[in-house]
Design an enzyme around this catalytic site. Sequence first.
Site, mmCIF file in Angstrom:
data_model
loop_
_atom_site.group_PDB
_atom_site.id
_atom_site.type_symbol
_atom_site.label_atom_id
_atom_site.label_comp_id
_atom_site.label_asym_id
_atom_site.label_seq_id
_atom_site.Cartn_x
_atom_site.Cartn_y
_atom_site.Cartn_z
ATOM 1 N N ASN A 193 0.868 -1.181 0.000
ATOM 2 C CA ASN A 193 0.000 0.000 0.000
ATOM 3 C C ASN A 193 0.904 1.230 0.000
ATOM 4 O O ASN A 193 1.506 1.556 1.020
ATOM 5 C CB ASN A 193 -0.880 -0.040 1.263
ATOM 6 C CG ASN A 193 -1.662 1.242 1.474
ATOM 7 O OD1 ASN A 193 -1.763 2.080 0.581
ATOM 8 N ND2 ASN A 193 -2.234 1.383 2.667
ATOM 9 N N TRP A 194 1.001 1.887 -1.155
ATOM 10 C CA TRP A 194 1.909 3.033 -1.260
ATOM 11 C C TRP A 194 1.353 4.279 -0.572
ATOM 12 O O TRP A 194 2.066 5.257 -0.418
ATOM 13 C CB TRP A 194 2.180 3.332 -2.740
ATOM 14 C CG TRP A 194 3.245 2.469 -3.345
ATOM 15 C CD1 TRP A 194 3.640 1.228 -2.924
ATOM 16 C CD2 TRP A 194 4.062 2.786 -4.473
ATOM 17 N NE1 TRP A 194 4.647 0.755 -3.719
ATOM 18 C CE2 TRP A 194 4.922 1.687 -4.696
ATOM 19 C CE3 TRP A 194 4.152 3.868 -5.343
ATOM 20 C CZ2 TRP A 194 5.864 1.660 -5.726
ATOM 21 C CZ3 TRP A 194 5.079 3.845 -6.384
ATOM 22 C CH2 TRP A 194 5.928 2.751 -6.558
ATOM 23 N N LYS A 195 0.077 4.258 -0.210
ATOM 24 C CA LYS A 195 -0.556 5.445 0.386
ATOM 25 C C LYS A 195 -0.328 6.645 -0.545
ATOM 26 O O LYS A 195 -0.261 6.463 -1.755
ATOM 27 C CB LYS A 195 -0.026 5.684 1.799
ATOM 28 C CG LYS A 195 -0.110 4.409 2.643
ATOM 29 C CD LYS A 195 0.171 4.617 4.088
ATOM 30 C CE LYS A 195 0.050 3.275 4.821
ATOM 31 N NZ LYS A 195 0.203 3.398 6.257
ATOM 32 N N HIS A 241 -9.382 1.448 5.229
ATOM 33 C CA HIS A 241 -8.088 1.594 5.912
ATOM 34 C C HIS A 241 -8.259 2.581 7.065
ATOM 35 O O HIS A 241 -9.018 3.551 6.948
ATOM 36 C CB HIS A 241 -7.031 2.093 4.917
ATOM 37 C CG HIS A 241 -5.648 2.035 5.472
ATOM 38 N ND1 HIS A 241 -5.178 2.966 6.367
ATOM 39 C CD2 HIS A 241 -4.649 1.138 5.287
ATOM 40 C CE1 HIS A 241 -3.931 2.651 6.696
ATOM 41 N NE2 HIS A 241 -3.590 1.544 6.055
ATOM 42 N N GLU A 269 -6.545 4.937 8.034
ATOM 43 C CA GLU A 269 -6.262 6.340 7.694
ATOM 44 C C GLU A 269 -7.457 6.990 7.019
ATOM 45 O O GLU A 269 -7.633 8.206 7.086
ATOM 46 C CB GLU A 269 -4.998 6.409 6.811
ATOM 47 C CG GLU A 269 -3.752 6.161 7.653
ATOM 48 C CD GLU A 269 -2.574 5.570 6.907
ATOM 49 O OE1 GLU A 269 -2.563 5.580 5.652
ATOM 50 O OE2 GLU A 269 -1.647 5.073 7.586
ATOM 51 N N GLU A 293 -5.111 -4.715 10.926
ATOM 52 C CA GLU A 293 -4.047 -3.728 11.106
ATOM 53 C C GLU A 293 -4.275 -2.953 12.401
ATOM 54 O O GLU A 293 -5.070 -2.005 12.423
ATOM 55 C CB GLU A 293 -4.054 -2.734 9.937
ATOM 56 C CG GLU A 293 -3.815 -3.367 8.581
ATOM 57 C CD GLU A 293 -3.243 -2.359 7.602
ATOM 58 O OE1 GLU A 293 -2.140 -2.611 7.114
ATOM 59 O OE2 GLU A 293 -3.876 -1.325 7.355
ATOM 60 N N GLY A 295 3.102 2.111 10.809
ATOM 61 C CA GLY A 295 4.136 3.130 10.649
ATOM 62 C C GLY A 295 4.912 3.448 11.923
ATOM 63 O O GLY A 295 5.614 4.454 11.984
ATOM 64 N N SER A 344 3.785 -2.286 10.296
ATOM 65 C CA SER A 344 5.228 -2.418 10.496
ATOM 66 C C SER A 344 5.798 -3.771 10.067
ATOM 67 O O SER A 344 6.704 -4.305 10.711
ATOM 68 C CB SER A 344 5.596 -2.114 11.960
ATOM 69 O OG SER A 344 5.248 -0.782 12.285
ATOM 70 N N GLY A 346 2.935 -1.159 4.225
ATOM 71 C CA GLY A 346 2.961 0.257 3.869
ATOM 72 C C GLY A 346 4.370 0.696 3.518
ATOM 73 O O GLY A 346 4.856 0.474 2.407
ATOM 74 N N GLY A 347 5.066 1.288 4.489
ATOM 75 C CA GLY A 347 6.389 1.869 4.254
ATOM 76 C C GLY A 347 7.364 0.962 3.520
ATOM 77 O O GLY A 347 8.057 1.412 2.598
#
Length: 256
Positions: free
Chosen positions: A13-15, A99, A101, A169, A175, A214, A235-236
């Site tokens: 997930n590049w966000k 998600h 966010e 999640e 993150g 993470s 993610g990251g």
Amino acid sequence: MPKSTPKTLIAGNWKMNGRRENLSEIKSVSEGVQATKQGPEVLVCPPAHLLGLAIDAEKDSQLHFGAQDCHAEEDGAYTGDISAEMLADLGAKYVILGHSERRQGHNETDSQVRAKVKAAVRAGLIPIICVGETAGEQTRGRTVARISRQLNGSLPEVLGEARFVIAYEPIWAIGTGLVPTPKQIADVHAMIRGRLSDRFGTNGETTQILYGGSVKPGNAAELLAIENVNGALVGGASLKATDFLGIIQSQVSEVA
Ligand code: PGA
């Protein structure tokens, strides 16, 4: 060893990250995946402006592509939104929905997520429905209650044979570098599996339940070996091909 049923899914997930020049990272992931045999299913969810470009550039690759959200309606006066049908038209296969966010930053409710899940299924996309508790809920022992509520509210009554994916999640793990203990993850995934089997029978038994929060090359093997963890939402560590491939390769039994 990767589990065979359900097949392991590693989703990136590049966000809201990436420019056209970063499509080279996707190309490197594609080449890395090409060089493996019997690996997991690999999905990349770039931001909307890169989605069509990535799909066109990688049409002969083994990668799958998805979006990070969609609108519940097919068309209409919804400035700035994109429908599930439009994503399907681009060649997307998956869409991440609910998600944390979006739940937090856009006040998305369970019933809105549910409408989007129906839209995704209507358009032939596979929804990845995210659930997870806050740090406060975790400390107060409210994890199961929160996730049950999200599952009840975000999943349509009837899904038939439609394929869908759940991503657990914990919000406090996203993150932050913090990760629940293997036992905490196993307990939540077993609970989710139970709810899905009760509600959706065989479909619920074979639904992939991803862990997200993470996930890194260094902890992927351990996290993905946990019972009922059928993949990861990353993610990251999905932004750099080397990191993402490190996670993917933790699930490869044989190099071609
Ligand atoms: P992270 O994000 O891997 O950067 O923790 C996971 C996610 O939000 O899907």
